[in-house]
Design a protein around this motif. Sequence first.
Motif, PDB file in Angstrom:
ATOM      1  N   GLY A  19      23.873  42.867 -35.815  1.00 56.35           N
ATOM      2  CA  GLY A  19      22.788  42.583 -34.888  1.00 56.35           C
ATOM      3  C   GLY A  19      22.896  43.335 -33.574  1.00 56.35           C
ATOM      4  N   GLU A  20      21.955  43.076 -32.712  1.00 58.16           N
ATOM      5  CA  GLU A  20      21.865  43.724 -31.411  1.00 58.16           C
ATOM      6  C   GLU A  20      23.101  43.421 -30.560  1.00 58.16           C
ATOM      7  OE1 GLU A  20      18.082  43.948 -28.624  1.00 58.16           O
ATOM      8  OE2 GLU A  20      19.230  42.107 -28.247  1.00 58.16           O
ATOM      9  N   ARG A  21      23.514  44.415 -29.745  1.00 58.33           N
ATOM     10  CA  ARG A  21      24.647  44.256 -28.838  1.00 58.33           C
ATOM     11  C   ARG A  21      24.233  44.661 -27.429  1.00 58.33           C
ATOM     12  NH1 ARG A  21      30.021  46.238 -31.986  1.00 58.33           N
ATOM     13  NH2 ARG A  21      29.288  46.039 -34.119  1.00 58.33           N
ATOM     14  N   ALA A  22      24.791  43.981 -26.436  1.00 58.75           N
ATOM     15  CA  ALA A  22      24.620  44.411 -25.051  1.00 58.75           C
ATOM     16  C   ALA A  22      25.571  45.566 -24.779  1.00 58.75           C
ATOM     17  CB  ALA A  22      24.900  43.260 -24.096  1.00 58.75           C
ATOM     18  N   ILE A  23      25.082  46.610 -24.116  1.00 55.60           N
ATOM     19  CA  ILE A  23      25.925  47.751 -23.780  1.00 55.60           C
ATOM     20  C   ILE A  23      26.449  47.633 -22.358  1.00 55.60           C
ATOM     21  CG2 ILE A  23      25.973  50.252 -23.463  1.00 55.60           C
ATOM     22  CD1 ILE A  23      23.963  50.529 -25.678  1.00 55.60           C
ATOM     23  N   THR A  24      25.573  47.308 -21.417  1.00 53.96           N
ATOM     24  CA  THR A  24      25.971  47.194 -20.011  1.00 53.96           C
ATOM     25  C   THR A  24      26.173  45.735 -19.634  1.00 53.96           C
ATOM     26  OG1 THR A  24      23.634  47.208 -19.380  1.00 53.96           O
ATOM     27  CG2 THR A  24      24.800  49.310 -19.364  1.00 53.96           C
ATOM     28  N   ALA A  25      26.984  45.509 -18.591  1.00 52.39           N
ATOM     29  CA  ALA A  25      27.328  44.142 -18.188  1.00 52.39           C
ATOM     30  C   ALA A  25      26.105  43.336 -17.786  1.00 52.39           C
ATOM     31  CB  ALA A  25      28.342  44.174 -17.051  1.00 52.39           C
ATOM     32  N   ASN A  69      23.276  43.567 -19.139  1.00 56.16           N
ATOM     33  CA  ASN A  69      22.442  43.482 -20.348  1.00 56.16           C
ATOM     34  C   ASN A  69      21.164  44.294 -20.241  1.00 56.16           C
ATOM     35  OD1 ASN A  69      23.158  40.014 -21.340  1.00 56.16           O
ATOM     36  ND2 ASN A  69      24.490  41.746 -21.008  1.00 56.16           N
ATOM     37  N   GLY A  70      21.117  45.222 -19.283  1.00 59.34           N
ATOM     38  CA  GLY A  70      19.930  46.036 -19.111  1.00 59.34           C
ATOM     39  C   GLY A  70      19.727  47.045 -20.227  1.00 59.34           C
ATOM     40  N   VAL A  71      20.818  47.432 -20.909  1.00 60.69           N
ATOM     41  CA  VAL A  71      20.748  48.374 -22.020  1.00 60.69           C
ATOM     42  C   VAL A  71      21.407  47.714 -23.225  1.00 60.69           C
ATOM     43  CG1 VAL A  71      21.203  50.725 -22.814  1.00 60.69           C
ATOM     44  CG2 VAL A  71      20.984  50.255 -20.357  1.00 60.69           C
ATOM     45  N   THR A  72      20.747  47.774 -24.360  1.00 61.30           N
ATOM     46  CA  THR A  72      21.268  47.142 -25.571  1.00 61.30           C
ATOM     47  C   THR A  72      21.351  48.149 -26.710  1.00 61.30           C
ATOM     48  OG1 THR A  72      19.058  46.418 -26.242  1.00 61.30           O
ATOM     49  CG2 THR A  72      20.385  44.870 -24.947  1.00 61.30           C
ATOM     50  N   LEU A  73      22.236  47.872 -27.631  1.00 63.57           N
ATOM     51  CA  LEU A  73      22.390  48.672 -28.844  1.00 63.57           C
ATOM     52  C   LEU A  73      21.567  48.018 -29.950  1.00 63.57           C
ATOM     53  CD1 LEU A  73      24.249  51.143 -29.705  1.00 63.57           C
ATOM     54  CD2 LEU A  73      25.654  49.433 -30.851  1.00 63.57           C
ATOM     55  N   PRO A  74      20.622  48.745 -30.556  1.00 63.02           N
ATOM     56  CA  PRO A  74      19.785  48.124 -31.594  1.00 63.02           C
ATOM     57  C   PRO A  74      20.606  47.658 -32.790  1.00 63.02           C
ATOM     58  CG  PRO A  74      18.883  50.239 -30.869  1.00 63.02           C
ATOM     59  CD  PRO A  74      20.262  50.145 -30.300  1.00 63.02           C
ATOM     60  N   SER A  75      20.063  46.687 -33.511  1.00 65.04           N
ATOM     61  CA  SER A  75      20.697  46.243 -34.746  1.00 65.04           C
ATOM     62  C   SER A  75      20.664  47.371 -35.770  1.00 65.04           C
ATOM     63  CB  SER A  75      19.987  45.007 -35.298  1.00 65.04           C
ATOM     64  OG  SER A  75      18.629  45.314 -35.594  1.00 65.04           O
ATOM     65  N   TRP A  76      21.550  47.302 -36.754  1.00 67.11           N
ATOM     66  CA  TRP A  76      21.602  48.328 -37.784  1.00 67.11           C
ATOM     67  C   TRP A  76      22.048  47.733 -39.105  1.00 67.11           C
ATOM     68  CZ3 TRP A  76      26.511  48.791 -39.768  1.00 67.11           C
ATOM     69  CH2 TRP A  76      27.580  48.434 -38.939  1.00 67.11           C
ATOM     70  N   LEU A 129      26.011  38.014 -13.107  1.00 62.91           N
ATOM     71  CA  LEU A 129      26.494  38.173 -14.485  1.00 62.91           C
ATOM     72  C   LEU A 129      26.563  36.848 -15.242  1.00 62.91           C
ATOM     73  CD1 LEU A 129      29.370  40.768 -13.999  1.00 62.91           C
ATOM     74  CD2 LEU A 129      26.976  41.177 -14.606  1.00 62.91           C
ATOM     75  N   VAL A 130      26.385  35.733 -14.555  1.00 62.66           N
ATOM     76  CA  VAL A 130      26.467  34.435 -15.214  1.00 62.66           C
ATOM     77  C   VAL A 130      25.368  34.303 -16.260  1.00 62.66           C
ATOM     78  CG1 VAL A 130      26.336  31.935 -14.875  1.00 62.66           C
ATOM     79  CG2 VAL A 130      27.552  33.370 -13.221  1.00 62.66           C
ATOM     80  N   ASP A 131      25.744  33.866 -17.434  1.00 64.00           N
ATOM     81  CA  ASP A 131      24.871  33.666 -18.587  1.00 64.00           C
ATOM     82  C   ASP A 131      24.455  34.989 -19.242  1.00 64.00           C
ATOM     83  OD1 ASP A 131      23.865  31.680 -20.298  1.00 64.00           O
ATOM     84  OD2 ASP A 131      21.833  32.045 -19.611  1.00 64.00           O
ATOM     85  N   ARG A 132      25.056  36.097 -18.825  1.00 61.71           N
ATOM     86  CA  ARG A 132      24.813  37.364 -19.515  1.00 61.71           C
ATOM     87  C   ARG A 132      25.654  37.423 -20.782  1.00 61.71           C
ATOM     88  NH1 ARG A 132      20.182  39.323 -17.234  1.00 61.71           N
ATOM     89  NH2 ARG A 132      20.376  39.436 -14.965  1.00 61.71           N
ATOM     90  N   ARG A 133      25.168  38.171 -21.764  1.00 69.36           N
ATOM     91  CA  ARG A 133      25.904  38.324 -23.012  1.00 69.36           C
ATOM     92  C   ARG A 133      27.111  39.236 -22.819  1.00 69.36           C
ATOM     93  NH1 ARG A 133      21.378  40.755 -26.465  1.00 69.36           N
ATOM     94  NH2 ARG A 133      23.147  41.312 -27.812  1.00 69.36           N
ATOM     95  N   ALA A 134      28.199  38.947 -23.518  1.00 65.52           N
ATOM     96  CA  ALA A 134      29.369  39.821 -23.500  1.00 65.52           C
ATOM     97  C   ALA A 134      29.009  41.152 -24.145  1.00 65.52           C
ATOM     98  CB  ALA A 134      30.528  39.163 -24.245  1.00 65.52           C
ATOM     99  N   THR A 135      29.572  42.235 -23.632  1.00 66.56           N
ATOM    100  CA  THR A 135      29.225  43.564 -24.127  1.00 66.56           C
ATOM    101  C   THR A 135      29.907  43.876 -25.455  1.00 66.56           C
ATOM    102  OG1 THR A 135      31.012  44.558 -22.846  1.00 66.56           O
ATOM    103  CG2 THR A 135      28.851  44.435 -21.803  1.00 66.56           C
ATOM    104  N   ASN A 136      29.240  44.700 -26.245  1.00 62.62           N
ATOM    105  CA  ASN A 136      29.719  45.201 -27.534  1.00 62.62           C
ATOM    106  C   ASN A 136      30.010  44.099 -28.538  1.00 62.62           C
ATOM    107  OD1 ASN A 136      30.257  47.539 -29.128  1.00 62.62           O
ATOM    108  ND2 ASN A 136      32.450  47.164 -28.938  1.00 62.62           N
TER     109      ASN A 136
END
Length: 730
Positions: A653-659, A661-668, A616-623
Amino acid sequence: MAGRLSTSFPFSRLAAAVSLALCGSASLAQQTSLPPVTVTGRAAPLDEAVSFPEFGGMSLGELPLSVGVLRARDLRTQGADSLSEAIRREPAASDAYNTVGYVESIQLRGFLLEGALNYRRNGLPVSPYTPFTLVTKDRIEVMKGLNGAVTGIGNPAGTVNFVSKRAITDVNELSLDISERGTWLAAADYGRRVSEGFGYRINAGHGQRRPAARDADGEASVVAAAVDWRGPRGITAEAEFEVQNSRQFSVPGFGLLDVDSDGVAETLPSPKVLGPRINLNNQPWSQPFDSRSQVGSAKAALPLSAGWTVSTAGLLQRTKTNDRLAFPDGCSSGPNYLYPGLCGNSEVDLYDYRSSNERRDTTVVEAALDGRVQIAGMTHRLRLAPRMTRYAERLEPLQAYNYVGTISAVAPVPLPGDPSLTSLNTDLDRVIKDLQVADVVDLSPRWRLFAGARIGEVEQASRRSDGSRALRFAERFVTPWLALGYTYAPNNMLFASVNRNVEPDAVPNRPALFVNAGEVLPVGRSTQAELGWRGTLAPSLSGSVTLFEVRRPRPDDRSVAPNALGADTERVADGREQRHRGIEMEWTWQAARAWTLLAQGTVLDARIARSADPSLVDRRATNVPKTTAALQADWRPAAAPGLALSNRVFHSGERAITADNGVTLPSWWQWDLWASAPLKLGGLSTQWRAGIENVTDRRYWREAPTQYWGGIYLFPAQPRTFRVGVSVLL
């Protein structure tokens, strides 16, 4: 559903007609006696006072920190009737599990603000666990820097302060706002300065809520009053209280889909299929989320001698809720049990959740000694302020959380309820005693130094209804801060600051899970640093730019060899560190006599800098969105004083959904527009407003929060909505 309202309100034509009427009445607007109304979210004037006594009552332009001010009148004109919609005007803020019919929360700079720690009411700690209303608010202040000076303990990112209306001038206003599907709110605002020394203000509101989601109707009422007295020799006293009742069916979130049936949800569903009209809390036995709250505060100040003042303040809050929901969570109908998420065919397990008579009480007592002295030719503003905050949660011994079956999220069907009380609840007590010591030094006409600390102790205890899993700890803390401000020209300031927050914690007392169950962990010490500018570059151009970094260590879990009880997890202090750094900008440009442009934006790099799980190191924080931005254009033609037409486009902008970062929420993005105009009708001065939210009726996922129990939820954007309103000044 039996007993529920199903209102079809043909409002789009009426809203369009009113909008045309507003434009056509521009010539009549010149006859009104109403003062012009500013309908923009632009930055607050630098001479505006803010309600953070920790900094000596200085104006916004003097403070070495980033503060956003959201005025309730502007928010009402723009159609913001929820906390989620209001904070969209603040570039550093974002949603955090915000849905229809439930208590709302705020993220600042990517960190979730904590209840009863990071929220204030008129400068005093308060619990946010009550539905939001603008009827009684004058403004919302969002403070993002030097948070250790205000809270000392809690989330390091910032503090939100709700400021109540006061009797500044005489007010006598009735208002009515209506939106399609039958949502309406009627409010009265009455205030008087009886004499130069005494004033009072009374606010009341009642409304019905008909959101886009089916069978999610609700209603809310609120009454508030405030009085103040300015006595001889500078003595002042003020008090206010608010009573609010709210009932509304909650709308639960959706989840990721497990399309390959491997027991892991990894696919984002289409927001056009699982959209804002669907309410999974749509069972014959569903009941509304019910909230009843009372809150009041009082303050008094007595000048002692030249430059010295002693003051006292206190707050009492009592909130009672019935939290009831048909709650969708996980899926057991596939080849492999799935949690969290939905099966690939959109099926989801449903639970009957009922927790009645939840009580949350907050008590605050504060005193302060403020004074000015001259030392070595420099002015010192000194403050010594002890404060005690008590917070308690009391729940019924048992709650219901029972599996009742599986439904399709696309086409829910009735299931039998099960209100059996089967699950133990947990009570909580927290007492914070601290002392603020601060000094603001005028080093020269242009340089000013801010220094201080909060010194205190926090005691916390929790236990389950049967007395099991009891946990108690007490921790002492010191949260120092230091800031420097440089006013290099009138209305132009550079500032830098650094401060510390603390967050005590303990391992849950669950011996079957943790090898170190019940162990008190060392206090986590987070830091936040800022470097910023705020001012005016030209008479027509003003703005602010802030660079920041927040480092927040938190406990984390790691796997270990099982002990004799089978526990195989150890919770370690400072096992994880989140590092959020970014830049916030806001600019207001008077492009022409009739045109004003507002641009806001935040770029945020929120990452896990350290974790017990190396993956998880260097992964983006979720939501947490990478970017947020807004562009707003206001048109106020000189030929029609008081008339204003506004357009605002907001981007997330885009958001990470899972810890991982395998699934992301598209920008809107979303486009809103609104209008406001004064009009004289039969001798009455009126102010009309109309608007459209989500003009293009876009479908998108607004946020995807992960809750502390591991559930990941998706919340859709609300569809296009027309609204109209009017205020009458009597």
